[in-house]
Design a protein around this motif. Structure first.
Motif, mmCIF file in Angstrom:
data_model
loop_
_atom_site.group_PDB
_atom_site.id
_atom_site.type_symbol
_atom_site.label_atom_id
_atom_site.label_comp_id
_atom_site.label_asym_id
_atom_site.label_seq_id
_atom_site.Cartn_x
_atom_site.Cartn_y
_atom_site.Cartn_z
ATOM 1 N N ASP A 86 0.655 -1.224 -0.018
ATOM 2 C CA ASP A 86 -0.042 0.153 0.117
ATOM 3 C C ASP A 86 0.721 1.465 -0.032
ATOM 4 O OD1 ASP A 86 -2.236 -1.656 0.054
ATOM 5 O OD2 ASP A 86 -2.169 -1.877 2.292
ATOM 6 N N PHE A 87 2.060 0.983 0.238
ATOM 7 C CA PHE A 87 3.028 2.282 0.376
ATOM 8 C C PHE A 87 3.185 2.728 -0.899
ATOM 9 C CE2 PHE A 87 4.102 0.307 4.507
ATOM 10 C CZ PHE A 87 3.535 1.347 5.315
ATOM 11 N N THR A 88 3.265 4.024 -1.139
ATOM 12 C CA THR A 88 3.844 4.621 -2.475
ATOM 13 C C THR A 88 4.766 5.700 -2.205
ATOM 14 O OG1 THR A 88 2.155 6.314 -2.286
ATOM 15 C CG2 THR A 88 1.545 4.429 -3.536
ATOM 16 N N ASP A 89 5.534 5.751 -3.280
ATOM 17 C CA ASP A 89 6.683 6.789 -3.194
ATOM 18 C C ASP A 89 6.186 8.349 -2.889
ATOM 19 O OD1 ASP A 89 9.604 7.246 -3.015
ATOM 20 O OD2 ASP A 89 9.448 8.060 -5.013
ATOM 21 N N GLN A 90 6.937 9.071 -2.255
ATOM 22 C CA GLN A 90 6.652 10.276 -1.610
ATOM 23 C C GLN A 90 5.146 10.429 -0.875
ATOM 24 O OE1 GLN A 90 8.545 12.960 -2.427
ATOM 25 N NE2 GLN A 90 9.830 11.589 -3.796
ATOM 26 N N GLN A 91 4.682 9.225 -0.352
ATOM 27 C CA GLN A 91 3.341 9.333 0.255
ATOM 28 C C GLN A 91 3.699 9.990 1.647
ATOM 29 O OE1 GLN A 91 2.268 5.394 1.099
ATOM 30 N NE2 GLN A 91 0.152 5.898 1.776
ATOM 31 N N LEU A 92 2.906 10.850 2.051
ATOM 32 C CA LEU A 92 3.046 11.353 3.616
ATOM 33 C C LEU A 92 1.965 10.985 4.343
ATOM 34 C CD1 LEU A 92 3.131 15.126 2.793
ATOM 35 C CD2 LEU A 92 5.031 13.830 3.354
ATOM 36 N N LEU A 93 2.519 10.373 5.587
ATOM 37 C CA LEU A 93 1.567 9.687 6.731
ATOM 38 C C LEU A 93 1.635 10.651 7.907
ATOM 39 C CD1 LEU A 93 3.200 6.178 6.444
ATOM 40 C CD2 LEU A 93 1.129 6.925 5.219
ATOM 41 N N ASP A 94 0.327 11.027 8.257
ATOM 42 C CA ASP A 94 0.020 11.734 9.609
ATOM 43 C C ASP A 94 0.159 10.572 10.756
ATOM 44 O OD1 ASP A 94 -0.705 13.898 8.302
ATOM 45 O OD2 ASP A 94 -2.562 13.218 7.642
#
Length: 151
Positions: A86-94
């Motif tokens: 589910d992770f994508t490059d440049q993803q931001l996680l709160d």
């Protein structure tokens, strides 16, 4: 917890985590979906080397426990059960701590914290309750802790 212990090399992290889990109200958190980046023992060893034994010793006093709570809360993404795919490059996680983590996906999954250094996911997709735990090789440091630890 049993899954994580059988994964090995997480004893130190688990000890520290147990010291702050009540403060974080994990019971309530665990009822929701979550993604948790759990530091390996090696990650804690590296932090020890960076901040020195005196500072490590102080992690068990009230101020130290607040720091640990901030650090672990920064490893915790609320309301999202993310698997490695589910992770994508440049993803931001709160994060539960309030700041964001930045995801980099190449051959492996990397998480960037406020030090700007990458932490690599070394064991992914440990299903626990309603979420996933991913073991990382470096402790993720939020902005609010940077100056405290003088990293």
């Amino acid at each position: 917890e049993r899954t994580m212990i059988s994964a090995g090399d997480l004893n130190t992290a688990l000890e520290f985590f147990k010291m702050v889990q009540d403060r974080m109200n994990l019971q309530a958190l665990a009822e929701k979906e979550f993604t948790f980046f759990f530091p390996s023992d090696q990650a804690f060893l590296e932090l020890y080397n960076q901040i020195g034994p005196d500072r490590v010793h102080n992690l068990t006093d009230e101020e130290g426990l607040e720091l640990l709570e901030s650090i672990f809360s920064y490893h915790y993404v609320e309301n999202e059960a993310l698997k490695a795919e589910d992770f994508t490059d440049q993803q931001l996680l709160d994060t539960f701590q309030g700041e964001q983590l930045n995801v980099r996906v190449a051959q492996d999954i990397f998480i960037l914290d406020k030090t700007g250094e990458t932490s690599k996911v070394i064991m992914a997709d440990q299903k626990v309750l309603n979420g996933y735990i991913h073991v990382v090789d470096k402790i993720l440091i939020p902005e609010e802790v940077l100056s405290e630890l003088a990293l």
